[in-house]
Enzyme design. Structure first.
Site, PDB file in Angstrom:
ATOM      1  N   LYS A   1       0.839  -1.208   0.000  1.00  0.00           N
ATOM      2  CA  LYS A   1       0.000   0.000   0.000  1.00  0.00           C
ATOM      3  C   LYS A   1       0.875   1.259   0.000  1.00  0.00           C
ATOM      4  CE  LYS A   1      -0.332  -0.422   5.022  1.00  0.00           C
ATOM      5  NZ  LYS A   1      -1.150  -0.931   6.149  1.00  0.00           N
TER       6      LYS A   1
ATOM      7  N   TYR B   1      15.461  30.453   9.826  1.00  0.00           N
ATOM      8  CA  TYR B   1      14.321  31.197  10.363  1.00  0.00           C
ATOM      9  C   TYR B   1      14.392  31.352  11.877  1.00  0.00           C
ATOM     10  CZ  TYR B   1      11.583  30.898   6.023  1.00  0.00           C
ATOM     11  OH  TYR B   1      11.118  31.028   4.742  1.00  0.00           O
TER      12      TYR B   1
HETATM   13  C1  LIG Z   1      -0.303  -1.838   6.795  1.00  0.00           C
HETATM   14  C2  LIG Z   1      -0.853  -3.143   7.197  1.00  0.00           C
HETATM   15  C3  LIG Z   1      -0.031  -4.276   7.271  1.00  0.00           C
HETATM   16  C4  LIG Z   1       1.476  -4.192   7.149  1.00  0.00           C
HETATM   17  O1  LIG Z   1       1.958  -3.666   8.347  1.00  0.00           O
HETATM   18  P1  LIG Z   1       3.537  -3.496   8.647  1.00  0.00           P
HETATM   19  O2  LIG Z   1       3.570  -3.052  10.054  1.00  0.00           O
HETATM   20  O3  LIG Z   1       3.996  -2.442   7.700  1.00  0.00           O
HETATM   21  O4  LIG Z   1       4.172  -4.784   8.406  1.00  0.00           O
HETATM   22  C5  LIG Z   1      -0.626  -5.496   7.517  1.00  0.00           C
HETATM   23  N1  LIG Z   1      -1.962  -5.600   7.722  1.00  0.00           N
HETATM   24  C6  LIG Z   1      -2.787  -4.528   7.684  1.00  0.00           C
HETATM   25  C7  LIG Z   1      -4.233  -4.700   7.926  1.00  0.00           C
HETATM   26  C8  LIG Z   1      -2.256  -3.268   7.427  1.00  0.00           C
HETATM   27  O5  LIG Z   1      -3.074  -2.200   7.428  1.00  0.00           O
END
Ligand SMILES: *Cc1c(COP(=O)(O)O)cnc(C)c1O
Length: 387
Positions: free
Chosen positions: A48, A267
């Site tokens: 993702k 800044y």
């Molecule tokens: C993002 C996600 C993962 C992967 O998690 P990591 O901590 O990056 O390994 C797995 N399952 C779900 C439901 C997620 O949202």
């Protein structure tokens, strides 16, 4: 691609203000590593958010070629993109299905993760029209984010009135405290998930993301869902990170300037120099995901008093000086030999010498956020096994 187009790409990379190198060999080695650590369970790959900022096309294809056959994306659009690079894979869409997206699911052979009563009702109606089609069920075991209530999910497993075309291929849940191996929440969620998994006997179950893989075989079930570990990030607090770094971010030095003791930097005059200094002005700032909260130690921000980030150049770590700005960051290179840093050089923001999680700690966040925030203005290059 023609040679001239290749040359053009190379020039863009060689001259970029901010550039990211993604080591696909390290990525696939990390996936194999997580697959081994998953024991009897099959390791999926979570890709993702553009594969955690590494590029879903290249990362997805490399993982597919390495043998991954189960993928998780957040949105249907990510699934449509990934399908081109992972033709035979099962692609689960974590956000589930909404009216108006059915066609994209079916045309691209994507599996919706059903995670609420509303989605379930909609899915049953879709099945009545379209017939048999796989889905996954996400069950909430205490996270209180997405997921069907446990009682509802267990009742559904035995519901004789459910349509015959309803055919879940996976039941899953997600740990709230997987990164903290001392948390009793892990066991509680494990026990809860076992009762769900038992109710769906014969259907694959999945509980562990990266952190859960490290919790041990009790947590592995039939499939694990590593994400951050594939990209080299830390999954478990306080544990030495065994994964290979995958992403290197480098920003170009636009100018090196000499500044007198007593003058201030950036800044708010928030940093006063206590010695004559050389400063490297670098082409990356918070608009590039190089977070302002890493501004140098003792510089008051709105919410936090930061410890100060570090970059790496000419063989050593150098501290951020003063506030990080939108497009530019200043590094103090005084401790390097004269002329060790010149305009045009690149500072490593993170990579093999500065861990992405150290940048995250200095920013008051986690490696996940650093990786997925680097999105706006960089040139990205992918290295494969042959490079
Ligand atoms: C993002 C996600 C993962 C992967 O998690 P990591 O901590 O990056 O390994 C797995 N399952 C779900 C439901 C997620 O949202």
């Amino acid at each position: 691609m023609t040679d001239s187009a290749d040359d053009y790409e190379d020039d863009r990379f060689a001259s970029a203000g901010l550039r990211l190198t993604v080591d696909l060999a390290a990525l696939t080695e990390n996936w194999r590593d997580m697959a081994r650590r998953s024991g009897k369970a099959r390791a999926a790959a979570v890709v993702k958010a553009d594969a955690y900022g590494t590029g879903i096309e290249d990362a997805g294809e490399a993982l597919y070629l390495a043998g991954a056959r189960d993928f998780f994306v957040a949105t249907v659009d990510e699934g449509v993109t990934l399908r081109l690079y992972a033709p035979e894979a099962r692609i689960f869409v974590l956000a589930g299905i909404w009216p108006g997206t059915e066609r994209r699911f079916f045309e691209n052979d994507l599996v919706p993760v059903i995670s609420s009563e509303e989605q379930l009702a909609f899915w049953m109606a879709v099945l009545a029209d379209y017939g048999d089609y796989p889905c996954a069920l996400h069950v909430d075991t205490g996270f209180n984010r997405l997921g069907l209530a446990m009682d509802d999910a267990i009742a559904l497993a035995d519901d004789v009135s459910r349509p015959a075309s309803f055919s879940p291929v996976l039941v899953m849940s997600h740990l709230a405290c997987g990164d903290d191996h001392s948390s009793p929440m892990n066991r509680q969620q494990l026990e809860s998930f076992r009762s769900v998994s038992d109710a769906y006997e014969g259907i694959d179950s999945s509980l562990a993301a990266s952190a859960g893989v490290f919790l041990g075989s009790d947590y592995h079930f039939d499939m694990t869902r590593p994400g951050i570990s594939l990209y080299g990030g830390e999954a478990v607090n306080g544990m030495a990170n065994p994964m290979r770094p995958v992403v290197t971010a480098e920003a170009r030095v636009i100018q090196v300037r000499t500044v007198r003791a007593g003058e201030s930097v950036s800044y708010g005059r928030a940093m006063k120099l206590t010695r004559d200094s050389r400063l490297a002005i670098v082409s990356a700032g918070y608009a590039d995901g190089y977070m302002r909260s890493q501004s140098s130690g003792g510089v008051p921000l709105r919410q936090v008093l930061p410890q100060g980030g570090q970059g790496f150049i000419a063989g050593r770590k150098v501290p951020v000086a003063g506030r990080i700005t939108m497009d530019l960051t200043i590094f103090d290179v005084t401790d390097l030999p004269d002329n060790a840093v010149v305009a045009g050089d690149y500072v490593e923001l993170f990579g093999k010498n500065v861990a992405v999680d150290d940048v995250a700690r200095a920013s008051g966040t986690i490696g996940y956020e650093i990786l997925t925030s680097m999105g706006l203005r960089h040139e990205r290059r992918h290295l494969s096994e042959d490079d």
